[in-house]
Motif scaffolding. Structure first.
Motif, PDB file in Angstrom:
ATOM      1  N   THR A  35      16.782  13.184  -5.249  1.00 28.20           N
ATOM      2  CA  THR A  35      15.713  12.683  -4.384  1.00 28.20           C
ATOM      3  C   THR A  35      14.475  13.551  -4.560  1.00 28.20           C
ATOM      4  O   THR A  35      14.564  14.784  -4.513  1.00 28.20           O
ATOM      5  CB  THR A  35      16.158  12.693  -2.911  1.00 28.20           C
ATOM      6  N   ILE A  36      13.332  12.903  -4.752  1.00 28.45           N
ATOM      7  CA  ILE A  36      12.057  13.601  -4.911  1.00 28.45           C
ATOM      8  C   ILE A  36      11.103  13.085  -3.846  1.00 28.45           C
ATOM      9  O   ILE A  36      10.834  11.875  -3.774  1.00 28.45           O
ATOM     10  CB  ILE A  36      11.443  13.366  -6.304  1.00 28.45           C
ATOM     11  N   ILE A  37      10.608  13.992  -3.002  1.00 30.45           N
ATOM     12  CA  ILE A  37       9.638  13.641  -1.967  1.00 30.45           C
ATOM     13  C   ILE A  37       8.292  14.228  -2.359  1.00 30.45           C
ATOM     14  O   ILE A  37       8.175  15.425  -2.598  1.00 30.45           O
ATOM     15  CB  ILE A  37      10.052  14.189  -0.584  1.00 30.45           C
ATOM     16  N   GLY A  38       7.281  13.367  -2.424  1.00 25.27           N
ATOM     17  CA  GLY A  38       5.934  13.811  -2.765  1.00 25.27           C
ATOM     18  C   GLY A  38       4.952  13.554  -1.633  1.00 25.27           C
ATOM     19  O   GLY A  38       5.045  12.555  -0.918  1.00 25.27           O
ATOM     20  N   ILE A  39       4.026  14.495  -1.465  1.00 26.23           N
ATOM     21  CA  ILE A  39       2.939  14.324  -0.502  1.00 26.23           C
ATOM     22  C   ILE A  39       1.635  14.641  -1.212  1.00 26.23           C
ATOM     23  O   ILE A  39       1.594  15.498  -2.105  1.00 26.23           O
ATOM     24  CB  ILE A  39       3.141  15.227   0.734  1.00 26.23           C
ATOM     25  N   ASN A  40       0.586  13.943  -0.867  1.00 28.25           N
ATOM     26  CA  ASN A  40      -0.720  14.184  -1.494  1.00 28.25           C
ATOM     27  C   ASN A  40      -1.829  14.022  -0.459  1.00 28.25           C
ATOM     28  O   ASN A  40      -1.674  13.303   0.533  1.00 28.25           O
ATOM     29  CB  ASN A  40      -0.956  13.202  -2.650  1.00 28.25           C
ATOM     30  N   ASP A  41      -2.925  14.721  -0.687  1.00 25.40           N
ATOM     31  CA  ASP A  41      -4.130  14.567   0.140  1.00 25.40           C
ATOM     32  C   ASP A  41      -3.821  14.695   1.631  1.00 25.40           C
ATOM     33  O   ASP A  41      -4.288  13.907   2.453  1.00 25.40           O
ATOM     34  CB  ASP A  41      -4.822  13.236  -0.173  1.00 25.40           C
ATOM     35  N   PHE A  42      -3.055  15.712   1.967  1.00 22.71           N
ATOM     36  CA  PHE A  42      -2.697  15.963   3.359  1.00 22.71           C
ATOM     37  C   PHE A  42      -3.918  16.381   4.176  1.00 22.71           C
ATOM     38  O   PHE A  42      -4.027  16.089   5.365  1.00 22.71           O
ATOM     39  CB  PHE A  42      -1.620  17.044   3.413  1.00 22.71           C
ATOM     40  N   HIS A  43      -4.837  17.058   3.562  1.00 24.04           N
ATOM     41  CA  HIS A  43      -6.121  17.437   4.160  1.00 24.04           C
ATOM     42  C   HIS A  43      -5.977  18.128   5.525  1.00 24.04           C
ATOM     43  O   HIS A  43      -6.733  17.853   6.460  1.00 24.04           O
ATOM     44  CB  HIS A  43      -7.049  16.226   4.268  1.00 24.04           C
ATOM     45  N   GLY A  44      -5.011  19.013   5.599  1.00 26.73           N
ATOM     46  CA  GLY A  44      -4.896  19.843   6.793  1.00 26.73           C
ATOM     47  C   GLY A  44      -4.608  19.091   8.080  1.00 26.73           C
ATOM     48  O   GLY A  44      -4.888  19.601   9.172  1.00 26.73           O
ATOM     49  N   ALA A  45      -4.029  17.891   7.984  1.00 22.47           N
ATOM     50  CA  ALA A  45      -3.742  17.076   9.186  1.00 22.47           C
ATOM     51  C   ALA A  45      -2.491  17.619   9.864  1.00 22.47           C
ATOM     52  O   ALA A  45      -1.454  16.956   9.940  1.00 22.47           O
ATOM     53  CB  ALA A  45      -3.568  15.610   8.800  1.00 22.47           C
ATOM     54  N   ASN A 265       0.091  10.288   6.325  1.00 23.88           N
ATOM     55  CA  ASN A 265       0.485   8.994   6.898  1.00 23.88           C
ATOM     56  C   ASN A 265       1.581   8.311   6.079  1.00 23.88           C
ATOM     57  O   ASN A 265       2.271   7.415   6.579  1.00 23.88           O
ATOM     58  CB  ASN A 265      -0.724   8.069   7.005  1.00 23.88           C
ATOM     59  N   TYR A 266       1.714   8.728   4.832  1.00 28.10           N
ATOM     60  CA  TYR A 266       2.753   8.193   3.952  1.00 28.10           C
ATOM     61  C   TYR A 266       3.312   9.327   3.094  1.00 28.10           C
ATOM     62  O   TYR A 266       2.621  10.306   2.804  1.00 28.10           O
ATOM     63  CB  TYR A 266       2.204   7.111   3.013  1.00 28.10           C
ATOM     64  N   LEU A 267       4.553   9.164   2.673  1.00 28.37           N
ATOM     65  CA  LEU A 267       5.166  10.019   1.668  1.00 28.37           C
ATOM     66  C   LEU A 267       5.564   9.161   0.475  1.00 28.37           C
ATOM     67  O   LEU A 267       5.824   7.964   0.622  1.00 28.37           O
ATOM     68  CB  LEU A 267       6.406  10.723   2.219  1.00 28.37           C
ATOM     69  N   ALA A 268       5.605   9.773  -0.688  1.00 27.70           N
ATOM     70  CA  ALA A 268       6.089   9.096  -1.897  1.00 27.70           C
ATOM     71  C   ALA A 268       7.533   9.551  -2.125  1.00 27.70           C
ATOM     72  O   ALA A 268       7.798  10.746  -2.216  1.00 27.70           O
ATOM     73  CB  ALA A 268       5.221   9.464  -3.085  1.00 27.70           C
ATOM     74  N   ARG A 269       8.450   8.597  -2.229  1.00 25.95           N
ATOM     75  CA  ARG A 269       9.864   8.941  -2.361  1.00 25.95           C
ATOM     76  C   ARG A 269      10.502   8.231  -3.550  1.00 25.95           C
ATOM     77  O   ARG A 269      10.382   7.003  -3.687  1.00 25.95           O
ATOM     78  CB  ARG A 269      10.637   8.582  -1.088  1.00 25.95           C
ATOM     79  N   MET A 270      11.175   9.007  -4.388  1.00 21.41           N
ATOM     80  CA  MET A 270      11.957   8.452  -5.485  1.00 21.41           C
ATOM     81  C   MET A 270      13.390   8.941  -5.373  1.00 21.41           C
ATOM     82  O   MET A 270      13.633  10.105  -5.057  1.00 21.41           O
ATOM     83  CB  MET A 270      11.378   8.856  -6.841  1.00 21.41           C
ATOM     84  N   SER A 282      21.913  11.902 -17.491  1.00 23.22           N
ATOM     85  CA  SER A 282      21.169  10.659 -17.706  1.00 23.22           C
ATOM     86  C   SER A 282      20.815  10.051 -16.363  1.00 23.22           C
ATOM     87  O   SER A 282      21.419  10.379 -15.338  1.00 23.22           O
ATOM     88  CB  SER A 282      21.980   9.664 -18.535  1.00 23.22           C
ATOM     89  N   ILE A 283      19.823   9.171 -16.373  1.00 25.95           N
ATOM     90  CA  ILE A 283      19.401   8.466 -15.158  1.00 25.95           C
ATOM     91  C   ILE A 283      19.926   7.044 -15.238  1.00 25.95           C
ATOM     92  O   ILE A 283      19.564   6.284 -16.146  1.00 25.95           O
ATOM     93  CB  ILE A 283      17.872   8.464 -15.015  1.00 25.95           C
ATOM     94  N   ALA A 284      20.792   6.682 -14.307  1.00 20.11           N
ATOM     95  CA  ALA A 284      21.393   5.350 -14.321  1.00 20.11           C
ATOM     96  C   ALA A 284      20.505   4.316 -13.639  1.00 20.11           C
ATOM     97  O   ALA A 284      20.503   3.135 -14.003  1.00 20.11           O
ATOM     98  CB  ALA A 284      22.762   5.385 -13.644  1.00 20.11           C
ATOM     99  N   ASN A 285      19.743   4.761 -12.631  1.00 18.37           N
ATOM    100  CA  ASN A 285      18.912   3.818 -11.875  1.00 18.37           C
ATOM    101  C   ASN A 285      17.802   4.588 -11.169  1.00 18.37           C
ATOM    102  O   ASN A 285      17.980   5.745 -10.797  1.00 18.37           O
ATOM    103  CB  ASN A 285      19.756   3.067 -10.839  1.00 18.37           C
ATOM    104  N   LYS A 286      16.640   3.935 -10.990  1.00 21.51           N
ATOM    105  CA  LYS A 286      15.510   4.562 -10.305  1.00 21.51           C
ATOM    106  C   LYS A 286      15.037   3.661  -9.171  1.00 21.51           C
ATOM    107  O   LYS A 286      14.749   2.480  -9.381  1.00 21.51           O
ATOM    108  CB  LYS A 286      14.330   4.787 -11.276  1.00 21.51           C
ATOM    109  N   GLU A 287      14.992   4.219  -7.976  1.00 26.54           N
ATOM    110  CA  GLU A 287      14.411   3.519  -6.834  1.00 26.54           C
ATOM    111  C   GLU A 287      13.202   4.318  -6.349  1.00 26.54           C
ATOM    112  O   GLU A 287      13.224   5.556  -6.364  1.00 26.54           O
ATOM    113  CB  GLU A 287      15.434   3.363  -5.713  1.00 26.54           C
ATOM    114  N   TYR A 288      12.168   3.618  -5.927  1.00 21.75           N
ATOM    115  CA  TYR A 288      10.936   4.311  -5.545  1.00 21.75           C
ATOM    116  C   TYR A 288      10.216   3.503  -4.472  1.00 21.75           C
ATOM    117  O   TYR A 288      10.216   2.277  -4.485  1.00 21.75           O
ATOM    118  CB  TYR A 288      10.032   4.516  -6.766  1.00 21.75           C
ATOM    119  N   LYS A 289       9.638   4.219  -3.506  1.00 23.30           N
ATOM    120  CA  LYS A 289       8.956   3.531  -2.413  1.00 23.30           C
ATOM    121  C   LYS A 289       7.988   4.487  -1.723  1.00 23.30           C
ATOM    122  O   LYS A 289       8.143   5.714  -1.781  1.00 23.30           O
ATOM    123  CB  LYS A 289       9.963   2.992  -1.398  1.00 23.30           C
TER     124      LYS A 289
END
Length: 467
Positions: A35-45, A265-270, A282-289
């Motif tokens: 699982t990979i959680i990404g955040i961007n442009d948080f801008h000190g909120a 307000n959102y996170l990027a999750r794979m 190996s990677i058998a499947n990729k889900e992302y949202k």
């Protein structure tokens, strides 16, 4: 002699036993999830705040803490612009956000344009405070191939025998989004070929099983080349975006991409289904949202405790009441008020013996609308986070229209708009506008003791809101 031999044999067997214990068993087949959680442009909120639709770092951290539990393969990364924008972060110069990122074990952060706002010295100090690498493969000192020492091209994360390479890069020519007096010290070159070369190095030299690009750039199509096949796998397995504040998801070939909006307000999750057979992953499947965070309701105790450490320092500055708004004010109208404030202050308070007939601010300076109710200095930081100083620009007839009618600027002029007696126009503005590389100008007069935000605060306190 026999006893000596037996002792030596025992030692050899013992060393061999412990040595075997240190090496991961790569022969066992494994099926699991990365699982990979990404955040961007948080801008000190940093704090939860319904009036600005902020989830806050504590609730985001709690989500990450809960998702990490009982997982063998979990990565958290940032794609830049984490600090500049909220009172809690601005007042502490990003330290409260870094301490919080350290607390929940971020694996990497890519540098964004606003990381440069507080000068290189502050950025270097913040990078030293991080327990994770700050990445920027395509950032070099001007005219050289020397990367700043506080930036790394990539990092390798070993999660229980799974090696994940993360490459960090920025949008090409990102310097146009940075104060020119700072940006002119750097080159932000095309990142794609550098990322491709680094992906090959990570695969072949570092033996990485998965490659991620985390970029402060909202253009997924720029990186489409990285989805092409290289020796049976894409150059890059996943792309995390940032910078343009737009939530997005998609896929090129077998390379999914995500961006998590802005302000937390959102996170990027794979989630990748991964398998290891005969020592090879190996990677058998990729889900992302994209995950909306408004449903997060639980706090992180450790983040709340970090806030308590800074609270008195922050509240002394943040909680000063400036004005009470009986109606909400749009972003554009508050931009006009900021331009008017610059003009009024320049004519009344600056020691400057020229006629100033125009006040100007860039259209990206004011970041959001103003809600009804008490308006504090902390609210002003949220609305106008940047620490721009006041400048006066000297221009002639061929240049004035750029400032008076520019599509990327808000301007406010006196009723008797005119030149000074010396035959030139003088424009009150901020350093970002005055020193912008394509802005026409004859001369710039800087007043480094006056922050535009503090001027707006003083006018709100003494004269109120009036445009």
């Amino acid at each position: 002699m026999k006893k000596i031999f037996q002792k030596l044999l025992f030692i050899v067997l013992l060393v061999g036993l412990f040595s075997c214990g240190e090496k991961p068993d790569t022969s066992t087949s494994i099926k699991d999830t990365l699982t990979i959680i990404g955040i961007n442009d948080f801008h000190g909120a940093f704090l939860q705040d319904d009036s600005y639709k902020q989830t806050g770092f504590s609730r985001i951290a709690r989500y990450i803490e809960d998702e990490r539990k009982d997982r063998n393969y979990f990565i958290t990364l940032s794609s830049g612009d984490m600090f500049q924008g909220g009172a809690e972060s601005n007042i502490t110069k990003g330290k409260i956000v870094i301490d919080s990122m350290n607390s929940i074990m971020f694996d990497s952060m890519t540098v964004g344009n606003h990381e440069f706002d507080w000068t290189e010295a502050a950025l270097k100090e913040n990078a030293q405070r991080m327990n994770f690498p700050l990445l920027g493969i395509n950032v070099f000192y001007k005219g050289t191939k020397k990367r700043p020492e506080f930036l790394k091209p990539s990092t390798v994360i070993n999660k229980n025998g799974l090696k994940v390479g993360i490459i960090g890069c920025t949008q090409y020519d990102l310097g146009t989004s940075i104060l020119a007096t700072i940006a002119n010290n750097y080159d932000f070159v095309d990142p794609v070929e550098l990322a491709k070369e680094e992906a090959i190095r990570l695969r072949e030299k570092e033996k990485c099983d998965i490659i991620i690009v985390s970029t402060h750039d909202g253009s997924a199509s720029t990186y489409k080349e990285l989805s092409k096949d290289y020796n049976g796998a894409p150059y890059v397995d996943a792309l995390f975006l940032g910078h343009d504040h737009k939530p997005k998801s998609g896929i090129y070939n077998n390379m999914p991409y995500l961006e998590g909006g802005c302000n937390g307000n959102y996170l990027a999750r794979m989630d990748f289904d991964i398998e290891r057979n005969n020592g090879k992953w190996s990677i058998a499947n990729k889900e992302y949202k994209v995950v909306e965070t408004s449903s997060f309701k639980l706090d992180s105790d450790r983040i709340n405790n970090i806030y308590k450490e800074y609270e008195s320092e922050i509240s002394a500055v943040r909680d000063q009441n400036l004005y009470t708004f009986t109606n909400s004010v749009s972003k554009s109208n508050f931009s006009l008020f900021a331009a008017k404030s610059l003009l009024d202050f320049a004519n009344k308070k600056l020691t400057f013996d020229k006629t100033i007939s125009l006040g100007v601010i860039n259209n990206g300076g004011i970041r959001t609308s103003v809600p009804v109710g008490e308006f504090t200095y902390g609210d002003l930081i949220k609305v106008y986070p940047f620490e721009n100083v006041i400048c006066v620009v000297k221009v002639d007839d061929s240049m004035i229209n750029y400032y008076r009618n520019g599509s990327s600027l808000y301007s406010y002029e006196t009723n008797d708009f005119k030149k000074d007696k010396d035959g030139y126009y003088y424009v009150a503005t901020i350093d970002y506008v005055a020193f912008y590389n394509t802005a026409p100008r004859i001369e710039v007069f800087s007043f480094n003791d006056y922050l535009c935000r503090d001027v707006i605060a003083e006018i709100l306190k003494t004269d109120g809101y009036n445009v």
